[in-house]
Enzyme design. Sequence first.
Site, short mmCIF file in Angstrom:
data_model
loop_
_atom_site.label_atom_id
_atom_site.label_comp_id
_atom_site.label_asym_id
_atom_site.label_seq_id
_atom_site.Cartn_x
_atom_site.Cartn_y
_atom_site.Cartn_z
N GLU A 1 0.87 -1.17 0.00
CA GLU A 1 0.00 0.00 0.00
C GLU A 1 0.91 1.23 0.00
O GLU A 1 1.81 1.33 0.84
CB GLU A 1 -0.89 0.01 1.25
CG GLU A 1 -1.77 1.24 1.25
CD GLU A 1 -2.73 1.33 2.44
OE1 GLU A 1 -2.71 0.44 3.31
OE2 GLU A 1 -3.47 2.33 2.47
N LYS B 1 4.51 0.87 9.35
CA LYS B 1 4.58 2.15 8.65
C LYS B 1 3.96 3.27 9.48
O LYS B 1 4.40 4.40 9.42
CB LYS B 1 3.87 2.04 7.30
CG LYS B 1 4.74 1.38 6.26
CD LYS B 1 4.05 1.31 4.92
CE LYS B 1 3.07 0.17 4.87
NZ LYS B 1 2.48 -0.06 3.56
N ARG C 1 5.26 -12.72 9.84
CA ARG C 1 5.90 -11.42 9.61
C ARG C 1 7.30 -11.43 10.17
O ARG C 1 7.57 -12.11 11.16
CB ARG C 1 5.15 -10.34 10.39
CG ARG C 1 3.88 -9.87 9.80
CD ARG C 1 3.25 -8.84 10.74
NE ARG C 1 3.56 -7.49 10.33
CZ ARG C 1 2.91 -6.86 9.36
NH1 ARG C 1 1.95 -7.46 8.70
NH2 ARG C 1 3.22 -5.63 9.05
P1 ATP Z 1 2.85 -2.16 8.03
O1 ATP Z 1 2.06 -2.86 9.07
O2 ATP Z 1 4.31 -2.10 8.28
O3 ATP Z 1 2.28 -0.85 7.65
P2 ATP Z 1 1.51 -3.46 5.92
O4 ATP Z 1 1.29 -4.91 6.00
O5 ATP Z 1 0.36 -2.56 6.18
O6 ATP Z 1 2.76 -3.10 6.78
P3 ATP Z 1 1.60 -3.39 3.10
O7 ATP Z 1 2.06 -2.30 2.24
O8 ATP Z 1 0.16 -3.71 3.11
O9 ATP Z 1 2.10 -3.04 4.56
O10 ATP Z 1 2.45 -4.69 2.86
C1 ATP Z 1 2.74 -5.22 1.59
C2 ATP Z 1 3.13 -6.66 1.75
O11 ATP Z 1 4.24 -6.78 2.61
C3 ATP Z 1 2.01 -7.45 2.38
O12 ATP Z 1 1.84 -8.64 1.63
C4 ATP Z 1 2.48 -7.73 3.76
O13 ATP Z 1 2.01 -8.96 4.21
C5 ATP Z 1 3.99 -7.72 3.61
N1 ATP Z 1 4.63 -7.32 4.87
C6 ATP Z 1 4.43 -6.18 5.56
N2 ATP Z 1 5.15 -6.16 6.70
C7 ATP Z 1 5.84 -7.34 6.73
C8 ATP Z 1 6.75 -7.94 7.65
N3 ATP Z 1 7.11 -7.32 8.77
N4 ATP Z 1 7.25 -9.15 7.34
C9 ATP Z 1 6.91 -9.77 6.21
N5 ATP Z 1 6.05 -9.28 5.30
C10 ATP Z 1 5.51 -8.07 5.55
MG MG Z 2 -1.50 -3.11 4.85
#
Ligand code: ATP
Ligand code: MG
Length: 543
Positions: A33, A269, A259
Site C-alpha cells: 500500500e 509504517k 511477519r
Molecule cells: P505495516 O504494518 O508495516 O504498515 P503493511 O502490511 O500494512 O505493513 P503493506 O504495504 O500492506 O504493509 O504490505 C505489503 C506486503 O508486505 C504485504 O503482503 C504484507 O504482508 C507484507 N509485509 C508487511 N510487513 C511485513 C513484515 N514485517 N514481514 C513480512 N512481510 C511483511
Molecule cells: Mg497493509
Amino acid sequence: MKEESTDFIRQRISEDLATGKLKGEVVTRFPPEPNGYLHIGHAKSICLNFGVAEQFGGFTYLRFDDTNPEKESDEYVQAIIRDVAWLGFDWGDRLTHASDYFQKLYDFAEDLIRDGKAYICSLSGEEIRAGRGTLTEPGQDSPYRNRAVEENLDMFRRMRAGEFSDGAHVLRAKIDMASPNINLRDPVLYRIRHATHQRTGDTWCIYPMYDYTHCICDALEGITHSLCTLEFEDHRPLYDWVLDNINVNIHPPQIEFSRLGLEYTVMSKRLLQRLVEENRVDGWDDPRMPTIAGLRRRGVTPGAIRDFCRRVGVTKQDNVVEMSLLEFCIRQDLESASPRAMVVLDPLKVTLTNYAEDNETLEAPWHPQQDHLGRRSIPFGPNLFIEREDFAEVPPKKFKRLSPGEMVRLRYGYIIRCDEVIKDFDGRITELRCSYFRDSKSGADTSGLKPKGVIHWVAAEASVPVRVRLYERLFREPAPSGSTFLQDLNPESMRVVEARAEPAIMDSVETRFQFERTGYFCRDSELENVFNRTVTLRDSWKP
Ligand code: ATP
Ligand code: MG
C-alpha cells in the site's frame, strides 16, 4: 553461489507443479500500500514473492494496493518502485494498481447486488461495529439487510454518482451475522470517500475495501499463489467467499507466513511515519530507520538484505530476529568488497621531532587480500593525527597502543616512540612529541624493533576534514511497544564527529569503505564530505 531454499511455501509450489495442479507458470505479486516507505519486513515479502517466481521460472507483479486515497501518495509510489528495483528485482511490464481495476471491481459489486449477495447498509460506522458482536456473541442483522435488489442497485449507483456524504451508506456482503469468524459477518465492501485519489483523481468517490479488492486483483492477474502474512489468516474465508461468488474462473490459494520482526526497531509504517512527522529522525531515509531507503543511505547493500532474508527463512512461527544477524550479513557482504582506508575519528596531533626529510608518499593496497582493488598513495610527513583513544598516559595492562616511552607502528608507515606529552591549561592532551625510526619502514624494516601494536593515522596537512555520523540502534529497548515507543528511543542513536581522512578516499569512485579498526562506512548520498557508519567491525553494542 545460488542456494535454493526449501520452505513450506516452496514445497507447496513444487507439489502443485508435480501433481499437475498448476499447469502454467508460477505467478506471484508483491502488493504494497503506498502509504509509507518500505521497510526490511517488506523486503522479506519481496524476496519471497520474487524469489519463488524466479526459482520456478514464473513472474511477479508489483501491484500497488491503492484503495485508501487519504493516506496514499505518489511520493510513496515512487519510493517503493525505487526500493524494489534497488533490491534487484524485476517486474518487467507488470506494474499494476488496484485502481487499474476500479471499474471491474465496481461491476462485480453490482453483480453481487443483483445476486442478492450484497446490500446497502445505512447504519453509521459506529452502529455497524456495535452490531458485529464479539468472539463469543453473534452479531445482529442490520435493519437494511433485506433491502430489495432494485433499491440496493439504485442506491449503489447514487453512491457512486456522489449523491451522499461520507459515511452515509456502505455496501456490505450478505454472508452470515452468526459466523464464528467475525470477518464473515456481513463485511463492508465499499465505502464513500469524497477524496482525491493520487491516480484516479476525482473519478471515484466510493472506494473498495482491501479484503474485497485484493482477492479480485489476484484473480484478474492470474496469480497462482497469493502469499501474505499471518494476520490475514482469519480473512482467508472472506478471500474465498468473494472469489466463489463472483464470475471469475481463477481462484488462487492464499498462503500465510509469519511477519518479520527485528529487535531494537519498529516495523510498522504507522509508527515509522510518526518518527518522521515528529522529527525524531531525519526523514524516511534517515540511516537509522529500518526502511530500505534508510538502510541504503546507511551503506547496506542489496545483497546483504537478500542474504538476511534468506537466512531468516519463511515459516509460520512468529519471529523477532536479532539485530546482530542483520549486522552479520552486512559485514559479511562488505568484508571482501570494501576498500580499506585510514580515517581518524577523534584526532590527536603527533609531531615527529626527528623527521628531517621532505614529505614523502607511502603506498598501500586498497585491500590486504583483494589485489584487484588496486593500490593507493598515502602522504606522510612530520605532522600527523592519530586516534585520541590510541594513546594512554597511564596505559592499562596489555595496552597495545601508544603510551609515554613506548613504541607503536603506524600502519603502512614507520615505528614511532612517544617522548613527550603536551597539555593545555586544563590538563587536556593537545599534542604528542615522538621520534620515528627511519629504518623501520613497513615492508623494509631493518630496525629489529618490537612495537606494541599497529595503529591508524593520517598526515595532518594532507588529510581531509570529513564529518562522520556514528549510528547506534534507534531504540534502547529490544521490543519497543507501539504505545510507548517514543520513550524507548535511544538518545544516542547518532553521534557526529569531525574526523580527518586520508586524501585518497576523496578521489576514489567507491562509496563504501572499511575505515581501518573503526568500522564500515559509506559516503552519504546527499551531503558532501559526510560519511555514515554502516556497521561496526564487531558486535560490541551494549544496551
Ligand atoms: P505495516 O504494518 O508495516 O504498515 P503493511 O502490511 O500494512 O505493513 P503493506 O504495504 O500492506 O504493509 O504490505 C505489503 C506486503 O508486505 C504485504 O503482503 C504484507 O504482508 C507484507 N509485509 C508487511 N510487513 C511485513 C513484515 N514485517 N514481514 C513480512 N512481510 C511483511
Ligand atoms: Mg497493509
